[in-house]
Design an enzyme around this catalytic site. Structure first.
Site, short mmCIF file in Angstrom:
data_model
loop_
_atom_site.label_atom_id
_atom_site.label_comp_id
_atom_site.label_asym_id
_atom_site.label_seq_id
_atom_site.Cartn_x
_atom_site.Cartn_y
_atom_site.Cartn_z
N TRP A 117 0.82 -1.21 0.00
CA TRP A 117 0.00 0.00 0.00
C TRP A 117 0.86 1.25 0.00
CZ3 TRP A 117 -4.29 -1.42 -1.81
CH2 TRP A 117 -4.85 -2.64 -1.45
N ASP A 146 -1.47 6.75 6.29
CA ASP A 146 -2.55 5.85 5.88
C ASP A 146 -2.79 4.90 7.05
OD1 ASP A 146 -4.13 3.83 4.90
OD2 ASP A 146 -2.83 3.31 3.22
N LYS A 154 -12.27 -1.69 7.69
CA LYS A 154 -11.61 -2.65 8.57
C LYS A 154 -12.03 -2.42 10.02
CE LYS A 154 -8.17 -2.35 5.09
NZ LYS A 154 -8.37 -3.59 4.41
N1 PMP Z 1 -4.17 1.17 2.60
C1 PMP Z 1 -4.19 0.05 3.35
C2 PMP Z 1 -3.29 -0.07 4.53
C3 PMP Z 1 -5.08 -0.98 3.00
O1 PMP Z 1 -5.10 -2.09 3.74
C4 PMP Z 1 -5.93 -0.83 1.90
C5 PMP Z 1 -6.96 -1.86 1.47
N2 PMP Z 1 -6.95 -3.05 2.05
C6 PMP Z 1 -5.84 0.34 1.14
C7 PMP Z 1 -4.96 1.32 1.53
C8 PMP Z 1 -6.71 0.56 -0.07
O2 PMP Z 1 -7.96 0.86 0.37
P1 PMP Z 1 -9.23 1.03 -0.58
O3 PMP Z 1 -9.56 -0.33 -1.08
O4 PMP Z 1 -10.26 1.61 0.34
O5 PMP Z 1 -8.84 1.97 -1.69
#
Ligand code: PMP
Length: 362
Positions: free
Chosen positions: A103, A173, A197
């Site tokens: 991520w 994030d 989450k």
């Molecule tokens: N950042 C983290 C730490 C994640 O775990 C995730 C998705 N699992 C995301 C960003 C991406 O999130 P989204 O699917 O809401 O775009």
């Protein structure tokens, strides 16, 4: 009450049963008003009250005080990879990233894609993201330092956040560990998290912007891409994800009722310890995949002696209603996500199953 599975999904993830029940109770007629929250105009007085209550609860639970703007957006945390870079990185500065997993890499890539100067302040890619770098180096003229507090895929988590010079904003994030423990929020200039989450359903992203960052917002961005629009219009420039925001409010109420972040942290530590102890006392039958000191309290990653055994483990677990234990497709193995709303009873069931599986398959 219908039987519910033990849901270890990495997200969208388990929600508190009390929250689901309250949604159900108010689904057809919210507090006797004759319509569902889903059917309310976002400009109505009734909806504004729900919205304001949600914001107040977020501020209380997370200890934000009046120092932060609370914004709700669509587009997932992934859109924030773009917006943070657009809004906070002027062209003559560098966007700095701590690369601790997939991520974080995507956030870094997104900034690069729109032509920002990017800089890797530290990375744990050399060891397949199995640890959190303890040192980092900033570029010459940093616009900010971006980090991912918990690595959902690899199963590592920052225990201590990096200390940055006063003039370097920390952007985080927090999608997969927001509100899982008390933190000193004022250290952060911007925090964002997809809700799916720890704080609600997929479809709404919470963005917290410290008020001193408003003057740093880059001018000239398209209307929907500048935080200024959403701050000035109280997240109501366009139709926000109304029902999802309402559910975030219910999750906040649940958190407040159980005693807030100090209490949830204790529960989260206890849940994670139960599984990590099982791994550590299994004579290497189960193997944790990351450095012990950096282990996540939210996503517990582990391997079995072979891929065949892993497949058998997952299928037998599913038959026992232990769901969502497959590791992310990019890394394989197993992953138990133990977010706030996962009850201790689910963790105990998993630990028992792990002991039994090992006994039958050694
Ligand atoms: N950042 C983290 C730490 C994640 O775990 C995730 C998705 N699992 C995301 C960003 C991406 O999130 P989204 O699917 O809401 O775009």
């Amino acid at each position: 009450m219908l039987e519910r599975i033990a849901n270890f999904s990495a997200g969208p993830a388990v929600l508190p049963e009390e929250v689901l029940q309250e949604i159900q109770q108010d689904l057809l007629s919210y507090k006797g008003k004759g319509l569902s929250v889903m059917e309310m105009s976002h400009r109505s007085k009734d909806y504004q009250a729900i919205f304001d209550d949600t914001v107040d609860r977020i501020k209380r639970v997370f200890g934000l005080g009046e120092d932060f703007e609370v914004v709700f957006l669509g587009g997932g945390a992934s859109t924030q990879f773009l917006m943070t870079a657009q809004n906070f990185c002027p062209d003559d500065k560098e966007a700095n990233y701590l690369i601790t997993g997939n991520w974080a890499q995507l956030a870094h890539k997104e900034a690069k894609k729109i032509g920002k100067k990017v800089f890797t302040a530290a990375s744990s890619e050399d060891q397949n993201f199995s640890y959190i770098p303890k040192e980092y180096q900033l570029s010459e003229n940093p616009a900010y330092l971006h980090l991912t507090s918990n690595n959902t895929i690899y199963g590592t988590q920052f225990k201590d956040f990096p200390i940055v010079p006063d003039n370097v904003p920390l952007i985080c994030d927090m999608s997969s560990d927001i509100m899982s423990k008390p933190i000193d929020v004022k250290k952060f200039a911007v925090i964002y998290a997809g809700a799916q989450k720890n704080i609600g359903p997929a479809g709404v992203t919470l963005v917290l912007i410290r008020k001193d960052m408003i003057e740093k917002l880059q001018p000239g961005l398209p209307t929907m891409m500048t935080y200024k629009t959403h701050i000035d219009k109280g997240s109501m420039h366009n139709t926000p994800p109304t029902f999802n925001i309402y559910i975030v409010g219910l999750v906040m109420k649940w958190l407040e009722n159980i005693g807030g972040l100090e209490v949830i942290e204790k529960i989260n530590i206890e849940k994670a310890a139960c599984i990590y102890d099982m791994i550590d006392n299994s004579d290497n039958y189960y193997r944790g995949t990351v450095e012990k000191e950096d282990r996540s309290l939210m996503n517990i990653t582990f391997r079995l002696p072979s891929e065949e055994l892993e497949a058998k483990f997952l299928s037998e677990a599913a038959a026992k209603k232990l769901s969502g234990l497959k590791g992310h497709r990019s890394v394989g193995g197993c992953r138990a996500s133990t977010y706030n709303a996962l009850p201790m009873s689910a963790v105990n069931q998993l630990a028992e199953f792990m002991a039994e599986f090992k006994k039958n398959n050694s």
